[in-house]
Design a protein around this motif. Sequence first.
Motif, PDB file in Angstrom:
ATOM      1  N   VAL A  45     -11.947  61.625  67.274  1.00 42.64           N
ATOM      2  CA  VAL A  45     -11.302  60.920  66.334  1.00 42.64           C
ATOM      3  C   VAL A  45     -10.069  60.045  67.028  1.00 42.64           C
ATOM      4  N   TRP A  46      -9.390  60.669  68.049  1.00 43.55           N
ATOM      5  CA  TRP A  46      -8.465  59.843  68.773  1.00 43.55           C
ATOM      6  C   TRP A  46      -8.979  58.641  69.372  1.00 43.55           C
ATOM      7  N   SER A  47     -10.137  58.568  69.902  1.00 45.70           N
ATOM      8  CA  SER A  47     -10.778  57.468  70.423  1.00 45.70           C
ATOM      9  C   SER A  47     -11.290  56.475  69.473  1.00 45.70           C
ATOM     10  N   HIS A  48     -11.483  56.848  68.143  1.00 42.59           N
ATOM     11  CA  HIS A  48     -11.927  56.227  67.075  1.00 42.59           C
ATOM     12  C   HIS A  48     -10.629  55.448  66.550  1.00 42.59           C
ATOM     13  N   LEU A  49      -9.408  56.106  66.456  1.00 43.12           N
ATOM     14  CA  LEU A  49      -8.255  55.794  65.978  1.00 43.12           C
ATOM     15  C   LEU A  49      -7.825  54.512  66.880  1.00 43.12           C
ATOM     16  N   PHE A  50      -7.841  54.600  68.280  1.00 41.53           N
ATOM     17  CA  PHE A  50      -7.344  53.715  69.177  1.00 41.53           C
ATOM     18  C   PHE A  50      -8.174  52.780  69.255  1.00 41.53           C
ATOM     19  N   SER A  51      -9.628  52.664  69.112  1.00 42.06           N
ATOM     20  CA  SER A  51     -10.263  51.526  69.099  1.00 42.06           C
ATOM     21  C   SER A  51     -10.426  50.763  67.989  1.00 42.06           C
ATOM     22  N   THR A  52      -9.868  51.240  66.627  1.00 48.85           N
ATOM     23  CA  THR A  52     -10.119  50.723  65.271  1.00 48.85           C
ATOM     24  C   THR A  52      -8.555  50.069  64.893  1.00 48.85           C
ATOM     25  N   VAL A  53      -7.668  51.154  64.553  1.00 52.10           N
ATOM     26  CA  VAL A  53      -6.612  50.851  63.843  1.00 52.10           C
ATOM     27  C   VAL A  53      -5.275  51.194  64.497  1.00 52.10           C
ATOM     28  N   LEU A  54      -5.303  51.766  65.697  1.00 52.51           N
ATOM     29  CA  LEU A  54      -4.006  51.927  66.220  1.00 52.51           C
ATOM     30  C   LEU A  54      -3.410  50.828  66.529  1.00 52.51           C
ATOM     31  N   TYR A 223       2.421  51.107  49.535  1.00 58.49           N
ATOM     32  CA  TYR A 223       2.225  50.290  48.283  1.00 58.49           C
ATOM     33  C   TYR A 223       1.726  48.743  48.695  1.00 58.49           C
ATOM     34  N   PHE A 224       2.358  48.150  49.546  1.00 56.50           N
ATOM     35  CA  PHE A 224       2.125  47.062  50.035  1.00 56.50           C
ATOM     36  C   PHE A 224       0.890  46.730  50.919  1.00 56.50           C
ATOM     37  N   GLY A 225       0.309  47.969  51.233  1.00 60.95           N
ATOM     38  CA  GLY A 225      -0.857  47.924  51.968  1.00 60.95           C
ATOM     39  C   GLY A 225      -0.691  47.419  53.553  1.00 60.95           C
ATOM     40  N   VAL A 226       0.365  47.830  54.183  1.00 60.29           N
ATOM     41  CA  VAL A 226       0.880  47.580  55.669  1.00 60.29           C
ATOM     42  C   VAL A 226       0.390  48.709  56.132  1.00 60.29           C
ATOM     43  N   ALA A 227      -0.345  48.742  57.297  1.00 60.92           N
ATOM     44  CA  ALA A 227      -0.654  49.739  58.139  1.00 60.92           C
ATOM     45  C   ALA A 227       0.203  50.208  59.116  1.00 60.92           C
ATOM     46  N   THR A 228       1.037  51.088  59.089  1.00 65.65           N
ATOM     47  CA  THR A 228       2.105  51.494  59.855  1.00 65.65           C
ATOM     48  C   THR A 228       1.792  53.034  60.491  1.00 65.65           C
ATOM     49  N   PHE A 229       2.607  53.544  61.053  1.00 64.03           N
ATOM     50  CA  PHE A 229       2.350  54.866  61.660  1.00 64.03           C
ATOM     51  C   PHE A 229       2.451  55.901  60.457  1.00 64.03           C
ATOM     52  N   THR A 230       3.236  55.629  59.672  1.00 62.30           N
ATOM     53  CA  THR A 230       3.332  56.637  58.456  1.00 62.30           C
ATOM     54  C   THR A 230       2.097  56.716  57.665  1.00 62.30           C
ATOM     55  N   THR A 231       1.819  55.467  57.237  1.00 63.49           N
ATOM     56  CA  THR A 231       0.514  55.447  56.468  1.00 63.49           C
ATOM     57  C   THR A 231      -0.746  55.977  57.236  1.00 63.49           C
ATOM     58  N   GLY A 232      -0.650  55.810  58.523  1.00 63.08           N
ATOM     59  CA  GLY A 232      -1.697  56.185  59.325  1.00 63.08           C
ATOM     60  C   GLY A 232      -1.751  57.526  59.456  1.00 63.08           C
ATOM     61  N   ILE A 233      -0.526  58.189  59.589  1.00 68.77           N
ATOM     62  CA  ILE A 233      -0.670  59.758  59.516  1.00 68.77           C
ATOM     63  C   ILE A 233      -1.218  60.458  58.356  1.00 68.77           C
ATOM     64  N   ARG A 235      -3.462  58.987  56.315  1.00 66.21           N
ATOM     65  CA  ARG A 235      -4.809  58.454  56.128  1.00 66.21           C
ATOM     66  C   ARG A 235      -5.320  59.562  57.195  1.00 66.21           C
ATOM     67  N   THR A 236      -4.943  59.856  58.289  1.00 69.79           N
ATOM     68  CA  THR A 236      -5.778  60.508  59.179  1.00 69.79           C
ATOM     69  C   THR A 236      -5.735  62.079  58.669  1.00 69.79           C
ATOM     70  N   PHE A 237      -4.716  62.522  58.174  1.00 72.71           N
ATOM     71  CA  PHE A 237      -4.532  63.920  57.777  1.00 72.71           C
ATOM     72  C   PHE A 237      -5.465  64.273  56.296  1.00 72.71           C
ATOM     73  N   TYR A 238      -5.346  63.436  55.690  1.00 72.04           N
ATOM     74  CA  TYR A 238      -5.874  63.713  54.309  1.00 72.04           C
ATOM     75  C   TYR A 238      -7.193  63.041  54.206  1.00 72.04           C
ATOM     76  N   GLY A 239      -7.466  61.765  54.711  1.00 71.55           N
ATOM     77  CA  GLY A 239      -8.919  60.870  54.842  1.00 71.55           C
ATOM     78  C   GLY A 239      -9.788  61.818  55.998  1.00 71.55           C
ATOM     79  N   LEU A 240      -9.433  62.002  57.173  1.00 68.66           N
ATOM     80  CA  LEU A 240     -10.082  62.619  58.197  1.00 68.66           C
ATOM     81  C   LEU A 240     -10.130  63.836  58.166  1.00 68.66           C
ATOM     82  N   GLY A 241      -9.109  64.365  57.594  1.00 67.88           N
ATOM     83  CA  GLY A 241      -8.735  66.209  57.579  1.00 67.88           C
ATOM     84  C   GLY A 241      -8.575  66.591  59.176  1.00 67.88           C
TER      85      GLY A 241
END
Length: 549
Positions: A45-54, A223-233, A235-241
Amino acid sequence: MTTQTFSSTARSINWLSGSAVLIASILALPVLVICAFLFAGSVDVWSHLFSTVLGDYVGNSLALLVGVSVGVLLLGVPPAWLTSVCEFPGRKIFTWALLLPLAVPAYIIAYTYTGLLDFAGPVQSLIRDITGLGYGEYYFFEIRSLGGATVMLSLVLYPYVYLLSRAAFLEQSSSALEVSRTLGYSRHKAFFKLALPLARPAIIAGLTLALMETLADYGTVQYFGVATFTTGIFRTFYGLGDSAAAAQLAAMLLGFVVLLILLEKYSRRQIKYHANNEQRKQPKLVKLSGMQATAAFFTCLLPVLFGFLLPGGVLLNWAITQAKFNPQDFIELAWNSFTLASAAAVLAVCLALILAYARRMNDHKRVQTSVMVAGMGYALPGTIIAIGILIPMAWLDHQLINLSSEWFGFNPGLIFSGTLFALLFAYMVRFLAVSLGSIQTGLEKIKPSVDSAGRSLGCTPVQVLKRIHVPLMRSSVLTALLIVFVDVLKELPATLILRPFNFNTLAVRAFELASDERLIDAAPASLMIVAVGLLPVILLSRSIARGKE
């Protein structure tokens, strides 16, 4: 003092010291959990995040920090200077009105301006009606963007810079400014060459506070659709579990916060500013007229207009004329919010009294360190705190469930992570520093001889605190209660993560309605939060009015 009284006093001091250490240790738990997960969790999961959205998380967060830095400095420093040294129409009103945007959470101003400036909003609709142009045939600023988030956050966070820089300008020695004029400095040159460098520590401190709030924001960037650390946390917690990967992202966000604090301290390295108290007299205000007075007026008006008056007026109009809401549901939301905020405020003040009084009674390094650790939570985003609390409490709940099922044959359910206990714990970590600062300020105004007099009459330190100190610093206690109450009422990310099932607050309901594009229906809840948020701003305004003008 008798031997028995001395023994009782010693026991009370030891109890206070031990309580301070215990409270600090418990409140440090979320940070320790986050740090422990830094090198743990799923590598895939961490490698996926690093290569895509980090990269997006880091880049957008940095861009947001840079943009907000420019915004709050431009909106905060010039009005602070103008209201400190110049006389122009409306100056006395602007000295406190420039604080009003503090009452508006960033996510609420984001919803309001989206309703105004989006494609279907009244502004663009009017442009199309007047010009006859259709979609894509004219340029208009895209509010739901990184730039839009930067503007929204700048409008509500500039008061941090304004407040501290104005205090610095007011405290500067009048003789220094007068000497600069005799050396041939113009007003503009005196500002850039003398006043601004002298106020730099205060400006940097205000900027650091604004940037920490920027990193902590979730509602606006989501709400503005800006990917930051808070939105990433989220998504990772609820989306990827994956709680471990979410904790790792939270640890990286924590690194940003620590870096900001270190940079703020580095900016003040080996720099000392001294001023003679006898010379710290406010210089005679420079009377502006003509175009200069007009420019000063609008320089101070625009932040207030766009940061408070316009969004507040729009919310009021929507709530009265267009919003659809169930009064019974609204009353339930208000009840949930007010009872939760009240409980958190009372608990925070009680803990702050213990910590502050323990430090007063025992200056041991262990106690001082404990008080410092307990007050560090305000620098942490609610997302970090929530993840750091949820992981150990969820583990503890599952252990209790397994033991109860094995020994007693029944499932007790979620005792800690699924209740208000976890939410109140998060609020203590996040907002204890607010009440602690107010209580410590109140205690410092009471002479140590009062403690000695109380103990000579047979009172223990705890009795002295309860019967003497608390009544004497009633205003400080009430201020701490009020500020924590309002901060809890506005808190969004920690409440979203830790709230019990089917339990909503005004902030959560406004966020849910806005996420469903029901911006007008979100107005009543948003307006209630803004109205209550005015209370600490009024306190600040009164404090400024009583201060040096």
